[in-house]
Design an enzyme around this catalytic site. Structure first.
Site, short mmCIF file in Angstrom:
data_model
loop_
_atom_site.label_atom_id
_atom_site.label_comp_id
_atom_site.label_asym_id
_atom_site.label_seq_id
_atom_site.Cartn_x
_atom_site.Cartn_y
_atom_site.Cartn_z
N GLU A 362 -0.86 -7.80 -3.39
CA GLU A 362 -0.05 -6.60 -3.16
C GLU A 362 0.44 -5.97 -4.46
O GLU A 362 1.54 -5.40 -4.53
CB GLU A 362 1.14 -6.89 -2.24
CG GLU A 362 0.75 -7.36 -0.85
CD GLU A 362 -0.03 -6.33 -0.04
OE1 GLU A 362 -0.63 -5.43 -0.64
OE2 GLU A 362 -0.05 -6.44 1.18
N GLY A 363 -0.37 -6.06 -5.50
CA GLY A 363 -0.05 -5.37 -6.75
C GLY A 363 0.46 -6.31 -7.83
O GLY A 363 1.29 -7.18 -7.58
#
Length: 381
Positions: A362-363
Site C-alpha cells: 500500500e505504498g
C-alpha cells in the site's frame, strides 16, 4: 457492555485461540511447502473471518472498522499469508461497492463478501508508477473493451476468479482517462505467470499478467470512464493503509512475544537475559514503540470512520510510523535471540523476513511522506 463490545470480545478470544492453534499448524505447512493450502481459505471462510468488516446487509458481520482492527492485529501475529487472505477479503468489497450498480453489486460484491469469488486488486505495472501514469489501455468497440497491457506483483493474481484491473482509455493521459474493469480470470488473451518466490510472505501467490486484446464487457466497468483511479484510491486505499499499519503492530507484537519468551529462558553466565540491562531496555523500547503505533493507527481509523478530512494523511502517518516501528522492533527482537535467531528453526526468523514486505505494501514510506507533506503545505500545518 454494548452488543458490539461483547461480540468483539468473543471474537478476540476465538481468533487468538485459532491463531495460536490451527494457525501455527498452517504456518508450519506454508513455510514447508511455500503454498497456502486451499483448505486454509475454506476454513477461514467457514469461520466467518473473511466477512468480519463488511456490512450485515452485504452478508458480513458488520464489525465497525476501528473494532475490526483489533481482530486484524491478532491475525497479523499469525503467518503473513494468513493475514493477507483475511486483509484482502475484508477490504476488497470496498473497492468494488463504492461504484457498483445494482447488477454489479449482485454479481461481484455479495459473492466476494460471501467468499464465493476471489477478486485480485490489479494496479501495479512493471514499467510505470502506481497511479495516473498507467500504461495498460483499452479500446472500445460497441459494448466491449479490448484490454492490452502488463501488470506484476498482483497478490492472489494467479489463483482468483476476477482481476479488478485499472487501465486507461487508449490515447488518454492522466487521471481522467482511467477505467476500472472486472476481468474474468479465464478471459482469452491473458497470459498468467506465477512470480518467483519471495523473501517472506511465503504462500501468497503473486502474478505477472500480460493482456493482449482481452475482451471485457463494458458492463464490467465500475463507475464511468475517467473514474478508474477514484475506484482504486477513493474509498479503498485509506482504510487499507490503516489495516496494513495494524498488521505491522500485530507482527511486531509477535516478535516482541518471541523475544520476551526467549529472554526469560536463555541463561548466560548464570543469569537470564532478562537480567541484562541492554536486553531489558531494548524490549522496553519495543513495548513503547508498539503501543505508540497501535494508538496512532486506531486514531486514524476512528477519524476515517467519522469522515474527517485529514483521514488520508493520518492513514499515511500511521502506516509510515508502524512500518518504521516494525523495523526497529523486529531488529531488536532478532538481536535478543543472538545467533540462534538467524536459523530457520527459530520462529523469529520468519517474522523478521515477513516484516520487510510491509515497507512497500500500500505504498512505500516515500509515498506516505509525499501524502503527509502535501497535507502540511496545503493546510499550513
Amino acid at each position: 457492555m454494548s452488543m458490539t463490545d461483547s461480540r468483539v470480545t468473543e471474537l478476540k478470544k476465538e481468533i487468538e485461540d485459532w491463531v495460536r492453534g490451527p494457525g501455527e499448524e498452517y504456518a508450519a505447512e506454508i513455510e514447508r511447502t511455500h503454498q497456502a493450502p486451499a483448505r486454509l481459505r475454506a476454513e477461514l471462510r467457514e469461520l466467518g473471518y473473511l466477512r468480519l468488516a463488511a456490512p450485515e446487509n452485504y452478508g458480513g458481520q458488520g464489525i465497525p472498522f476501528s473494532r475490526y482492527l483489533e481482530l486484524a492485529e491478532l491475525f497479523s501475529m499469525s503467518h503473513a499469508s494468513v493475514r493477507m487472505i483475511v486483509h484482502v477479503a475484508n477490504g476488497m468489497w470496498r473497492a468494488i461497492s463504492q461504484f457498483a450498480d445494482d447488477a454489479q453489486h449482485k454479481k461481484f460484491v455479495l459473492p466476494q463478501v460471501a467468499g464465493a469469488i476471489n477478486v485480485a486488486f490489479t494496479l501495479t505495472e512493471p514499467a510505470s508508477g502506481t497511479g495516473a501514469d498507467l500504461r495498460s489501455a483499452v479500446t472500445r468497440d460497441g459494448g466491449t473493451y479490448y484490454l492490452s497491457g502488463e501488470k506484476h506483483l498482483i497478490t492472489f493474481g494467479v489463483d482468483c476468479d476476477y482481476w479488478l484491473v485499472f487501465a486507461r482509455v487508449s490515447g488518454s493521459t492522466g487521471k481522467d482517462g482511467t477505467v476500472a474493469l472486472l476481468v474474468d480470470r479465464h478471459s482469452p488473451g491473458v497470459t498468467v505467470t506465477a512470480m518467483p518466490l519471495t523473501m517472506g510472505v511465503r504462500g501468497t501467490d503473486h502474478a505477472h499478467l500480460l493482456f493482449d486484446q482481452v475482451p471485457v464487457p463494458v458492463t464490467s466497468r465500475l463507475g464511468a470512464e475517467g473514474q478508474g483511479l477514484d475506484v482504486a484510491l477513493g474509498g479503498f486505499l485509506t482504510p487499507s493503509r490503516i489495516s496494513v499499519a495494524m498488521s505491522c503492530v500485530g507482527l511486531a507484537r509477535r516478535a516482541q512475544e518471541l523475544a520476551v519468551g526467549y529472554a526469560r529462558n536463555r541463561v548466560t553466565f548464570g543469569k537470564p537475559l532478562t537480567a541484562r540491562q541492554a536486553v531489558a531496555f531494548a524490549l522496553a523500547e519495543n513495548a513503547a514503540d508498539i503501543e505508540a503505533a497501535r494508538q496512532l493507527t486506531l486514531h486514524a481509523a476512528r477519524q476515517w470512520e467519522n469522515g474527517a478530512p485529514g483521514a488520508g494523511a493520518l492513514a499515511s502517518m500511521a502506516k509510515l510510523t508502524a512500518v518504521d516501528m516494525l523495523t526497529r522492533v523486529t531488529d531488536k527482537a532478532l538481536q535478543a535471540h543472538g545467533g540462534i535467531g538467524y536459523w530457520e528453526s527459530s520462529p523469529i526468523e520468519r517474522v523478521y523476513r515477513d516484516a520487510r514486505a510491509q515497507r512497500f505494501e500500500e505504498g512505500t514510506n516515500e509515498i506516505q511522506k509525499t501524502v503527509i507533506a502535501r497535507m502540511i503545505f496545503e493546510d499550513g500545518q
